[in-house]
Design an enzyme around this catalytic site. Sequence first.
Site, PDB file in Angstrom:
ATOM      1  CB  ALA A  96      -1.029  -0.007   1.106  1.00 31.85           C
ATOM      2  CB  THR A  97       4.161   1.961   1.467  1.00 34.10           C
ATOM      3  OG1 THR A  97       3.735   1.769   2.759  1.00 34.10           O
ATOM      4  CG2 THR A  97       5.189   3.257   1.225  1.00 34.10           C
ATOM      5  CG  ASN A 102      -3.325   3.365  10.005  1.00 35.56           C
ATOM      6  OD1 ASN A 102      -3.993   4.290   9.356  1.00 35.56           O
ATOM      7  ND2 ASN A 102      -2.069   3.504  10.705  1.00 35.56           N
ATOM      8  CD  GLN A 140      -5.141  -1.287   8.765  1.00 37.84           C
ATOM      9  OE1 GLN A 140      -5.838  -2.433   9.110  1.00 37.84           O
ATOM     10  NE2 GLN A 140      -4.039  -1.244   9.154  1.00 37.84           N
ATOM     11  CB  SER A 148      -1.289  -3.558   2.315  1.00 38.81           C
ATOM     12  OG  SER A 148      -0.306  -4.363   2.777  1.00 38.81           O
ATOM     13  N   GLY A 149      -1.225  -6.545   0.703  1.00 41.56           N
ATOM     14  CA  GLY A 149      -1.412  -8.226   0.946  1.00 41.56           C
ATOM     15  C   GLY A 149      -1.267  -8.498   2.302  1.00 41.56           C
ATOM     16  CG  HIS A 150       1.708  -6.758   5.206  1.00 39.50           C
ATOM     17  ND1 HIS A 150       1.562  -6.167   6.577  1.00 39.50           N
ATOM     18  CD2 HIS A 150       1.777  -5.457   4.453  1.00 39.50           C
ATOM     19  CE1 HIS A 150       1.856  -5.008   6.431  1.00 39.50           C
ATOM     20  NE2 HIS A 150       2.163  -4.435   5.264  1.00 39.50           N
ATOM     21  CB  THR A 167      10.508  -9.411 -12.451  1.00 42.64           C
ATOM     22  OG1 THR A 167      11.430  -9.238 -13.503  1.00 42.64           O
ATOM     23  CG2 THR A 167       9.928 -10.701 -12.543  1.00 42.64           C
ATOM     24  CB  CYS A 198       9.856   5.652  17.986  1.00 43.08           C
ATOM     25  SG  CYS A 198       8.810   4.259  19.252  1.00 43.08           S
TER      26      CYS A 198
END
Length: 391
Positions: free
Chosen positions: A79-80, A162, A190, A210-212, A250, A336
Amino acid sequence: MNAMPPRNRPVYLDNHATTPCDPRVVEAMLPWFNEKFGNPHSAEHRLGQEAEAAVEAAREAVATLIGAEAREIVLTSGATESNNIAIKGAARFAAAHDNPRRRIVTVATEHKCVLESVADLAAEGFEPVVLPVRPDGLLDLATLHAAVDEATLLVSVMAVNNEIGVTQDLAAIGRITKEAGALFHTDAAQAAGKIPLNVNALGIDLASISGHKLYGPKGVGALYVRRRPRARLAPLFSGGGQERGLRSGTLPAPLIVGFGEACQIAAAGMAEEAKRLTSLRDRLWSGLAAAIPGITLNGSSEARIPGNLNVTFPGRTAEALMRACPDLCVSTGSACSSAAVEPSYVLTALGLPPDAAARTLRLGLGRFTSEADVDYAVAALAAAHRGAEAA
Ligand SMILES: *Cc1c(COP(=O)(O)O)cnc(C)c1O
């Protein structure tokens, strides 16, 4: 001191940061790493053709999840990257084709990769406009209406936040954007696979996935690019011209096969899973509220996804709570920076003072969260909180 018994594995309530790969996804991916390792762009031989066919089947599954056509899906690394291509790509195409629109409108609670992409475009002559949100985390539609005009090129508003899990009114945002003739981009990282999302019903021109975040692998994602009427983008990468020139490189066939499988699984089980997560989420909230008087929920209680609670605790910092619960994986949403832990800019945008933001945890439930996990989290956080009062 932690009164809870140690566990064999941590209880994972950080499903907004990432989700584990569904075992069915891993299974589907495995042959594509070695047995069927062909380059999906090697059209001259069988191994390449097999990989290409698998990539195209996955592309179809991604498209189906959001009501799109397969040829409207550009496969990316996540997604980034999708957000960068959508926002910078739309701006650079407009600039290169004498489109006079220069305003880019977004919202203060967006993911950093959206906010930074929009901010970066100021140096290229664009006018970034970052809108505030209401105390419940939702974008005020009158505020959006006032900001979007005939000089607006793009409106980027996320589907689901998120940190606080709120769902924006995409249909209304799409209408306001269309009325002004601007493009509508949504960061759906999300939302995809969690809530129904139809790009046509919602008037979306560009959507990032996003896949993850939906039980697929890390390192793969997609950008939906509307064809009718066409959303025009300039590519960010130079190269072999893969993905209709929008994303050279690729294609990672194993990751894409897993992503497609994840989309299919999510689509098939979405309604039932939403019910299950809502009930777990309510159990978590009522357990915490009973054990810890004075906790508060951040973000709209109605317009939110099933699997999220963002909770401010009285009298103890998130850091202290997490330290007291080493077997519970939760997060603060804080960034952080080099020296200090800064309060979450999302919570700050809701109007939370820094001390309240520092007492806030994000609890993200997911497909592999059980009732026992929820009960453990309630007991662990309650014990951690009591420890604070005794101290
Ligand atoms: C995780 C996330 C991203 C980044 O996605 P990656 O695939 O990790 O690059 C962007 N936006 C939102 C809302 C997210 O939750």
